[in-house]
Design a protein around this motif. Structure first.
Motif, PDB file in Angstrom:
ATOM      1  N   MET A 218       0.798  -1.228   0.000  1.00 17.80           N
ATOM      2  CA  MET A 218       0.000   0.000   0.000  1.00 17.80           C
ATOM      3  C   MET A 218       0.831   1.279   0.000  1.00 17.80           C
ATOM      4  O   MET A 218       0.272   2.366   0.113  1.00 17.80           O
ATOM      5  N   ALA A 219       2.158   1.201  -0.131  1.00 14.48           N
ATOM      6  CA  ALA A 219       2.978   2.408   0.016  1.00 14.48           C
ATOM      7  C   ALA A 219       3.178   3.135  -1.306  1.00 14.48           C
ATOM      8  O   ALA A 219       3.685   4.257  -1.312  1.00 14.48           O
ATOM      9  N   GLU A 220       2.816   2.510  -2.443  1.00 13.67           N
ATOM     10  CA  GLU A 220       3.006   3.122  -3.748  1.00 13.67           C
ATOM     11  C   GLU A 220       1.677   3.144  -4.488  1.00 13.67           C
ATOM     12  O   GLU A 220       0.738   2.436  -4.134  1.00 13.67           O
ATOM     13  N   LEU A 221       1.646   3.957  -5.534  1.00  6.81           N
ATOM     14  CA  LEU A 221       0.408   4.140  -6.283  1.00  6.81           C
ATOM     15  C   LEU A 221       0.748   4.267  -7.761  1.00  6.81           C
ATOM     16  O   LEU A 221       1.643   5.026  -8.137  1.00  6.81           O
ATOM     17  N   LEU A 222       0.029   3.506  -8.585  1.00  5.78           N
ATOM     18  CA  LEU A 222       0.088   3.684 -10.034  1.00  5.78           C
ATOM     19  C   LEU A 222      -1.238   4.294 -10.478  1.00  5.78           C
ATOM     20  O   LEU A 222      -2.312   3.778 -10.144  1.00  5.78           O
ATOM     21  N   LEU A 223      -1.168   5.393 -11.209  1.00  3.59           N
ATOM     22  CA  LEU A 223      -2.375   6.016 -11.738  1.00  3.59           C
ATOM     23  C   LEU A 223      -2.711   5.415 -13.091  1.00  3.59           C
ATOM     24  O   LEU A 223      -1.826   5.225 -13.932  1.00  3.59           O
ATOM     25  N   THR A 224      -3.974   5.093 -13.301  1.00  6.97           N
ATOM     26  CA  THR A 224      -4.395   4.764 -14.657  1.00  6.97           C
ATOM     27  C   THR A 224      -4.392   6.046 -15.484  1.00  6.97           C
ATOM     28  O   THR A 224      -4.326   7.155 -14.945  1.00  6.97           O
ATOM     29  N   HIS A 225      -4.442   5.898 -16.791  1.00  6.50           N
ATOM     30  CA  HIS A 225      -4.449   7.087 -17.645  1.00  6.50           C
ATOM     31  C   HIS A 225      -5.647   7.970 -17.320  1.00  6.50           C
ATOM     32  O   HIS A 225      -5.530   9.198 -17.250  1.00  6.50           O
TER      33      HIS A 225
END
Length: 876
Positions: A218-225
């Motif tokens: 839970m420490a990182e985040l990938l954004l969708t387009h």
């Protein structure tokens, strides 16, 4: 020049040119020049395209009335003449171009959708090796169920799998650090998701791998387009930005390209969690969607056998949890397409029929114009032009009309796709919708359709001109067109009626199906109900006590508002596309085998949810303020669950064991009517309701307000009440229940609407064609009608004579259309609800529509015929 033996054309080009170029030195010189230029382009990427273009120009020049062709004008002159003809007859030209554009535009738009969604491979590395793996429970008719993470870890040992990844069901989370806190739909995924799919980030990086090959939970985040655009406006400096997701700090590390992520439709962010941290068969349920990549040389069927062997061992190791559960393996592409295949093919078929009707209509218009050009054709024939030369000129004119219609149609297709890719108008929830473009393949398709359309509607007048010799043309000038042309136009109208009947019948079936869907009893009263979701996160809401206090205070505050009739909340709203379920058994009898337990949806509620939603209490009572944490655990069940668990018995006071956190029985205190939760076309599921105070399993709740005031006022009341309890908690997804019910029928409604529009357009084009044929018949029979009236024929006799000419065509086309529709409508079965593909109402309705259309098309020509003066007719 003489051909140089050192230069040579490809064999296909040489064969074509030898067949069209003049024999002797001229042809050899042209081929030699072309071969030399072709050799000079060696190594250039556009070499073959250039040669195709040059060969095409020579073929057009020497075969479409080029130099040396008797009576010909040359391709360029034919084009200029065609454009002049269009300027002289703007009404015909505009109608023909618009009709063609309508058919081509709709066809190109639907083809681009079908091509991307159904025909193209998924945009991943080696997509044919990707599979979706589900757990299944055949005894409960469940073939696709999410999986347990403990079971998934065991599946990873299968030799037929190179790798596999898990995608948790999407859930609402509160994102902070981007202005006001806002709710976003997001998916927890295993960190290797992108590796398994074979895609990379658009910029930034993937999830970081730790020493054990996993990312920090839970420490990182990938954004969708989509998330990058919506949340950050496409800001390229978003990488490294710190945010909070449900109160936990996270860093944005990357942005995904505009590509569909399976099982994450509408998700704005992906959050990593190692499979090992998701639990196992002893403390978690089933919530993982699983995607696997086949090992080289493996196939899905052998993998399914291997995984079922592993699952058999898991049934033995964990019988209480896995009894009755099996494994299913499917192509990921088939899962992504889902149930879209049928409606998209149906729409493409419908639009192809519309294109055919448009072509036939323009063909009829072209024949009519050819009739008006008898004088021109006679003069050209008297000057020595052959029938073939005239036919070529007419064909060029048709191709010019089709070309202009094709250009306009492509513009209409582009506009249609812009509308379809608007999320607000995506009634079909189409996966990969953002990938739909007018790419080179679609443009090639549109070019082929345009040329084919021009040839189709230009062929009839061209053939007629080619078969008409000079003597025939001159003899026909000054009198009516030959009966052959009239028969061709009549046959075209019959074809239009038949094709339009197929479309109208299909539209009638879909409309009736949609009406039947709208008449389904939902089990609740949507009128005057406004809903909005709250999500309790952050440091103040990390325990059950704080969550319960929030909702208790909210219920008390809203109850004091005079404009509110009733108020409550539920974790998963009906028809909202999500839910939770578990197994149960009646605890007043011996437990059945685990694989014989039934399954029910389980819903925590707050306040007077049943009153707010208008759900009828059939027996017993609803929840009361005394049903709190220290009181006996109480549940309210749906009527279908009560009947199946205790058939013929009174369910009140009966114990119910729910496989949730434990199997301690709950007591049934009430029975409510069945409510449709998954969809209007699906039967209501068995339901268990419990108070949030006794089982606070979820941090979010959708609130429902039944108001005595207008919806806008109810929204304000809901926002004010939540803000008064805690200003930091946002209210999101505010909708009326009426809107939610309408959105649940968006796909069938849109399918019915589109095909109805296609059918209406086809009927309009058919009526125009029918009007033209009847008018043409009246003009041919002026003298005959005049003689009949001079000899005493009544107006009623003339009306019958003329109208029968048109209604006869409608009758013939209707019979052919009914026969065709009785076969073609069978393909609609997959999208119809409680409607037979041979429903007589749809067929009779289509017949009545075309009888009306035929009668209307005949009115003006018939009135004109009745006003013919006998003296004028006899004098002529």
């Amino acid at each position: 020049m003489k051909p140089d033996s050192t230069f040579a054309l490809p064999s296909w080009a040489d064969r074509i040119l030898r067949g069209v170029l003049p024999a002797g030195v001229v042809g050899a010189s042209i081929r030699g020049d072309l071969a030399q230029e072709y050799a000079q382009l060696a190594g250039r990427p556009g070499r073959v395209v250039w040669l195709v273009w040059e060969v095409s120009k020579l073929v057009a020049h020497y075969r479409l009335g080029g130099a040396g062709a008797s009576g010909g004008t040359g391709l360029s002159r034919s084009l200029r003449f065609a454009l002049r003809r269009m300027r002289r007859d703007p009404g015909f030209s505009a109608l023909a171009v618009l009709t063609t554009a309508l058919g081509i535009g709709a066809t190109v738009a639907l083809f681009s959708l079908v091509k991307t969604v159904l025909l193209e491979p998924l945009p991943y590395q080696e997509p044919d090796r990707l599979v979706a793996v589900f757990e299944a429970f055949p005894a409960r008719d469940v073939e696709r169920n999410v999986a347990n993470p403990g079971n998934v870890r065991e599946w990873g040992e299968a030799g037929g799998l190179e790798s596999l990844t898990g995608i948790v069901l999407p859930a609402p989370r509160i994102l902070s650090g981007v202005g006001e806190p806002r709710e976003v739909m997001s998916n927890v995924v295993t960190p290797d998701l992108l590796d398994v799919l074979g895609i990379d980030v658009a910029f930034g990086r993937r999830f970081a791998a730790g020493a054990d090959g996993t990312a920090a939970t839970m420490a990182e985040l990938l954004l969708t387009h989509e998330g990058w655009q919506q949340l950050f406006g496409g800001d390229p400096d978003v990488i490294g930005r710190g945010v909070e997701i449900n109160g936990r700090a996270a860093t944005i590390v990357g942005v995904l390209p505009p590509v569909h992520i399976p099982f994450a439709a509408g998700s704005l962010a992906l959050i990593p969690m190692p499979l090992s941290a998701m639990g196992d068969q002893t403390n978690t349920g089933r919530f993982l969607n699983v995607v696997g990549r086949l090992a080289p040389g493996a196939d899905a069927s052998r993998l399914a056998l291997e995984l079922e062997g592993i699952q058999a061992g898991l049934r033995e190791a964990h019988p209480d949890f896995n009894a009755g559960w099996e494994v299913r393996v499917e192509s990921l592409r088939a899962v992504v397409i889902g149930d879209l295949r049928a409606p998209l093919w149906i729409l493409l078929s419908a639009v192809a029929l519309l294109l055919l009707v448009a072509c036939v209509s323009v063909a009829n218009l072209t024949l009519a114009r050819a009739t008006d050009r008898r004088a021109e054709m006679a003069v050209r024939t008297s000057l020595g032009a052959s029938g073939g030369a005239i036919a070529r000129q007419l064909l060029v004119e048709s191709l010019v009309v089709a070309g202009l219609g094709g250009l306009l149609g492509v513009g209409l297709a582009w506009l249609a796709l812009r509308l379809l890719t608007d999320p607000l108008l995506d009634a079909f929830t189409i996966p990969r919708l953002g990938e739909v473009t007018l790419d080179p393949a679609v443009m090639l398709f549109s070019a082929v359709v345009t040329v084919g359309t021009g040839v189709f509607f230009g062929l009839a007048p061209a053939v007629a001109a080619a078969r008409r010799g000079p003597g025939v043309t001159l003899r026909e000038e000054g009198r009516s067109t030959s009966r052959g042309t009239g028969r061709i136009r009549a046959a075209l109208v019959v074809a239009e009626v038949a094709l339009s009947m197929v479309l109208l019948t299909s539209a009638g079936l879909l409309v009736k199906s949609f009406v039947s869907l709208g008449q389904v009893e939902t089990g609740f009263d949507a009128a005057r109900v406004v809903t909005g979701r709250v999500n309790l996160t952050g440091p103040r809401y990390q325990g059950t006590d704080s969550d319960q206090r929030f909702f208790a205070n909210l219920v008390d505050r809203v109850a004091e508002v005079p404009a509110v009739e009733s108020f409550g909340g539920i974790a998963f709203l009906p028809l909202d596309g999500s839910g939770s379920a578990t197994s149960y058994y009646p605890a007043d009898r011996p437990p059945p085998p685990r694989d014989a337990w039934r399954v029910a949806d389980v819903r925590p509620i707050v306040g007077d949810y049943f009153g707010a939603m208008g759900i009828e209490l059939l027996r017993g009572r609803g929840f009361e303020p005394t049903d709190g944490p220290g009181a006996p655990r109480a549940v309210v069940v749906s009527a279908s669950l009560a009947e199946r668990a205790w058939p013929g018995e009174d369910p009140l006071g009966k114990p119910l064991a729910i496989n949730w956190s434990d199997l301690e029985p709950w007591t049934v205190v009430g029975v409510v009517e069945d409510v449709v939760h998954s969809g209007l076309a699906e039967a209501p599921r068995e339901m268990v309701y419990h108070t949030f105070r006794q089982a606070p399993y979820f941090s979010f709740m959708t609130l429902a307000v039944r108001s005595r005031s207008a919806p806008a006022e109810a929204v304000r009341l809901l926002r004010d009440a939540v803000e008064a309890v805690d200003p930091a908690v946002p209210v999101t997804r505010i909708r009326t229940m009426d809107d939610l019910v309408r959105s649940s029928t968006a796909r069938p409604r849109m399918t019915a609407l589109l095909i109805t529009l296609f059918a209406a357009a086809a009927a309009l084009l058919t009526s125009v064609g029918l009007y033209g044929v009847v008018s043409f018949t009246v003009s041919r029979r002026v003298q005959e009608i005049g003689v009949r009236m001079a000899l005493g024929a009544r107006r009623e006799d003339v009306v019958r004579l003329v109208s029968w000419q048109g209604l006869r065509l409608v009758l013939l086309g209707g019979v052919a259309g009914v026969a065709a529709a009785s076969i073609s409508t069978r393909f609609l079965e997959a999208v119809l609800f409680q409607t037979s593909t041979l429903d007589p109402l749809a067929f009779v309705g289509a017949g009545i529509v075309f009888a009306t259309v035929g009668a209307a098309a005949c009115v003006v020509p018939t009135l004109r015929a009745t006003r013919i003066a006998p003296s004028l007719a006899l004098r002529d």
